[in-house]
Design a protein around this motif. Sequence first.
Motif, PDB file in Angstrom:
ATOM      1  N   ARG A 167       3.985   6.583  -9.842  1.00 57.56           N
ATOM      2  CA  ARG A 167       3.558   6.193  -8.490  1.00 57.56           C
ATOM      3  C   ARG A 167       3.737   7.338  -7.493  1.00 57.56           C
ATOM      4  NH1 ARG A 167       6.722   1.289  -9.379  1.00 57.56           N
ATOM      5  NH2 ARG A 167       5.372  -0.422 -10.015  1.00 57.56           N
ATOM      6  N   TRP A 168       4.672   8.237  -7.767  1.00 57.72           N
ATOM      7  CA  TRP A 168       4.907   9.322  -6.824  1.00 57.72           C
ATOM      8  C   TRP A 168       3.633  10.126  -6.649  1.00 57.72           C
ATOM      9  CZ3 TRP A 168       9.954  10.882  -9.815  1.00 57.72           C
ATOM     10  CH2 TRP A 168      10.925   9.903  -9.579  1.00 57.72           C
ATOM     11  N   ARG A 169       3.255  10.315  -5.408  1.00 54.01           N
ATOM     12  CA  ARG A 169       1.985  10.996  -5.111  1.00 54.01           C
ATOM     13  C   ARG A 169       2.216  12.510  -5.090  1.00 54.01           C
ATOM     14  NH1 ARG A 169      -3.141   8.955  -3.887  1.00 54.01           N
ATOM     15  NH2 ARG A 169      -2.103   7.139  -4.816  1.00 54.01           N
ATOM     16  N   THR A 223       0.828  -1.215   0.000  1.00 56.68           N
ATOM     17  CA  THR A 223       0.000   0.000   0.000  1.00 56.68           C
ATOM     18  C   THR A 223       0.858   1.260   0.000  1.00 56.68           C
ATOM     19  OG1 THR A 223      -0.227  -0.181   2.416  1.00 56.68           O
ATOM     20  CG2 THR A 223      -2.002  -1.097   1.060  1.00 56.68           C
ATOM     21  N   ALA A 224       1.952   1.269   0.765  1.00 54.29           N
ATOM     22  CA  ALA A 224       2.829   2.443   0.782  1.00 54.29           C
ATOM     23  C   ALA A 224       3.510   2.627  -0.572  1.00 54.29           C
ATOM     24  CB  ALA A 224       3.874   2.307   1.883  1.00 54.29           C
ATOM     25  N   GLY A 225       3.953   1.517  -1.169  1.00 54.42           N
ATOM     26  CA  GLY A 225       4.630   1.601  -2.457  1.00 54.42           C
ATOM     27  C   GLY A 225       3.724   2.053  -3.572  1.00 54.42           C
ATOM     28  N   VAL A 277      -5.278   3.101  -2.889  1.00 53.87           N
ATOM     29  CA  VAL A 277      -3.874   3.521  -2.980  1.00 53.87           C
ATOM     30  C   VAL A 277      -3.283   3.392  -4.379  1.00 53.87           C
ATOM     31  CG1 VAL A 277      -3.448   2.922  -0.574  1.00 53.87           C
ATOM     32  CG2 VAL A 277      -2.972   1.225  -2.356  1.00 53.87           C
ATOM     33  N   GLN A 278      -4.034   2.880  -5.325  1.00 55.33           N
ATOM     34  CA  GLN A 278      -3.481   2.721  -6.671  1.00 55.33           C
ATOM     35  C   GLN A 278      -3.163   4.087  -7.289  1.00 55.33           C
ATOM     36  OE1 GLN A 278      -2.624  -0.293  -7.767  1.00 55.33           O
ATOM     37  NE2 GLN A 278      -3.451  -1.033  -5.826  1.00 55.33           N
ATOM     38  N   PRO A 279      -2.120   4.179  -8.121  1.00 53.01           N
ATOM     39  CA  PRO A 279      -1.764   5.451  -8.760  1.00 53.01           C
ATOM     40  C   PRO A 279      -2.940   6.063  -9.503  1.00 53.01           C
ATOM     41  CG  PRO A 279      -0.027   3.848  -9.087  1.00 53.01           C
ATOM     42  CD  PRO A 279      -1.171   3.108  -8.451  1.00 53.01           C
ATOM     43  N   LYS A 280      -3.008   7.392  -9.471  1.00 54.37           N
ATOM     44  CA  LYS A 280      -4.135   8.105 -10.072  1.00 54.37           C
ATOM     45  C   LYS A 280      -3.907   8.452 -11.541  1.00 54.37           C
ATOM     46  CE  LYS A 280      -5.983   8.144  -5.989  1.00 54.37           C
ATOM     47  NZ  LYS A 280      -7.050   7.168  -5.677  1.00 54.37           N
ATOM     48  N   SER A 281      -2.656   8.449 -11.968  1.00 52.21           N
ATOM     49  CA  SER A 281      -2.327   8.885 -13.319  1.00 52.21           C
ATOM     50  C   SER A 281      -2.785   7.871 -14.369  1.00 52.21           C
ATOM     51  CB  SER A 281      -0.817   9.095 -13.439  1.00 52.21           C
ATOM     52  OG  SER A 281      -0.436   9.266 -14.780  1.00 52.21           O
ATOM     53  N   LYS A 282      -3.428   8.358 -15.422  1.00 53.36           N
ATOM     54  CA  LYS A 282      -3.817   7.494 -16.533  1.00 53.36           C
ATOM     55  C   LYS A 282      -2.575   6.944 -17.235  1.00 53.36           C
ATOM     56  CE  LYS A 282      -8.190   9.900 -17.491  1.00 53.36           C
ATOM     57  NZ  LYS A 282      -8.949  10.690 -18.491  1.00 53.36           N
ATOM     58  N   LEU A 283      -1.520   7.742 -17.216  1.00 54.23           N
ATOM     59  CA  LEU A 283      -0.279   7.309 -17.863  1.00 54.23           C
ATOM     60  C   LEU A 283       0.268   6.047 -17.213  1.00 54.23           C
ATOM     61  CD1 LEU A 283       2.065   7.780 -19.832  1.00 54.23           C
ATOM     62  CD2 LEU A 283       3.063   9.345 -18.142  1.00 54.23           C
ATOM     63  N   TYR A 284       0.058   5.892 -15.914  1.00 52.56           N
ATOM     64  CA  TYR A 284       0.549   4.708 -15.196  1.00 52.56           C
ATOM     65  C   TYR A 284       0.035   3.430 -15.854  1.00 52.56           C
ATOM     66  CZ  TYR A 284       0.756   1.169 -11.481  1.00 52.56           C
ATOM     67  OH  TYR A 284       0.963   0.020 -10.771  1.00 52.56           O
TER      68      TYR A 284
END
Length: 514
Positions: A256-258, A157-159, A221-228
């Motif tokens: 992943r960086w928030r 979750t942190a990662g 916690v999943q990345p928000k960016s569509k690019l991800y």
Amino acid sequence: MSSKKELIFFLFVFITLMSCEEKTEYPYRKISLEAFSSLKTPSFVITPSVIRHHLDHILRADTSKMMSDRQVRAYYGNRNNPLLWIDRHGIDGRADSLLAYLEKVGETGLKEAIFRKKQLMADLQRTKQLDADDKDDINALLARMEYNLTRAFLKYTAGQKYGYVNPDKVLNNFCVKDSDSLHVTYFHVFDIPVEHPGESFYQQAFRKISNDSVVSFMKEVQPKSKLYYQLVDYLQQTVPGSKEEALAQCNIERCRWRLKEYPEDYKKYVLVNVPSFMAIAVDEDSVMTMRIGCGSVKTKTPLLTSKIKRMDVNPNWILPKSIAVDVVYKTGYLQRERMYIVDRKKGKVDLSEASYNKVKEGQQYIVQPGGPGNSLGRIIFRFDNNFAVYLHDTSSPWIFNRQNRAVSHGCIRLQRPFDMAVFLMKDKDEDLIEKIKYSMETDVSVMYAKTEDVKEKIDIDKDKLVNTINVDPQIPVFITYYTLYPDTQGALHTYNDVYGYDRALYKELKPFIK
């Protein structure tokens, strides 16, 4: 009455089954510890104090310095904290849900080993099959599962929420500024506000386990960016161990960086991607692109976010000290470039009074007045930042024909500065647009020249000249670094790692990826 009881029982069973959102069913689901109660063999006798004893041994043996692992050790080091995954009812769907997510980590390029997935699966299987012995009894199995489940949950979750590598640590300890036998200082090149996991996050994670919110939290916690997700799909098509795989891994980690702010948070913004040497200006469905020049490898353009607040037409250029000390005694050069010396005590002084020491100490500085030939070009776009870098025009438009355009002292040179000025305006006032164009095309330098220096008098309409225009509302600007990034049609393109950031990032990321 009997039928009501049957109905209640049916509803209870139905709700219980529906409570686990994961569709994957594991054979060791709902293992009951009570199954061991009738077994009198010592290796199958469950003793809470013995489980705690095994936990003590595990946490003492775990020397990882990762914050998530330190949090796990701190939790189980306090014996007042209850077990999170194991109770007399056994191992429920929360463990199943976590394992279902861990089954998919390989798709995002992560190593299963960092989550101890094989050990978890083996221990769960052994528990199901009552496969314990005097050397590794049921208490040891349960302690290991308890510890590893929590460890995997926090690490995952942190990662996923904050990234597995800290960009502040990696990038701001990358470019050596000065060094001696005792100390090394580095250039600060990464100034994008990012969030990091803190005490409150880990306390929240512990509560999520206790409150049976494992699934919802792992989704959250999943990345928000569509690019991800686009990059994850790209990763699936790469060859293991290839340059393309490493490229995808680095850019996936960046996603992943928030961040505290994303371009997608705004309808109108400017984004500069250094490796592509391109700027993108977005206003809802309207997209404008242009080539840029950026800082050289020696004088890198910093990565940052800010808001463009004003544009100055025909700006003066105050030479950075690093440049000024090299030209302070080059009188011919200073005259050709229309530069002059300003003394902080005397004001503007003759070139003969220029002093290297005073320039180095900041008592004097060199100015190039606005107009044709000014290194900032005819317009500059200013925004708050810690580096005195901006977007601006250039007196050397030929650089945009080069493939490698890392040529500046840190600022970003724009191929289409006039179009950028129009883009930033909220209301496209035709009169103001015409004044900006006139001011950028007129040789205003003759206004400040001595009469005898002007061979041909140029009539200037001073009413049409503009100097400073506030950008209201202020427009977000993002200076980023992606070596794998989509064009305006969404197709991914690869770009050279111009500053070597991928190499530094990949080195730190290596322990976490396949």
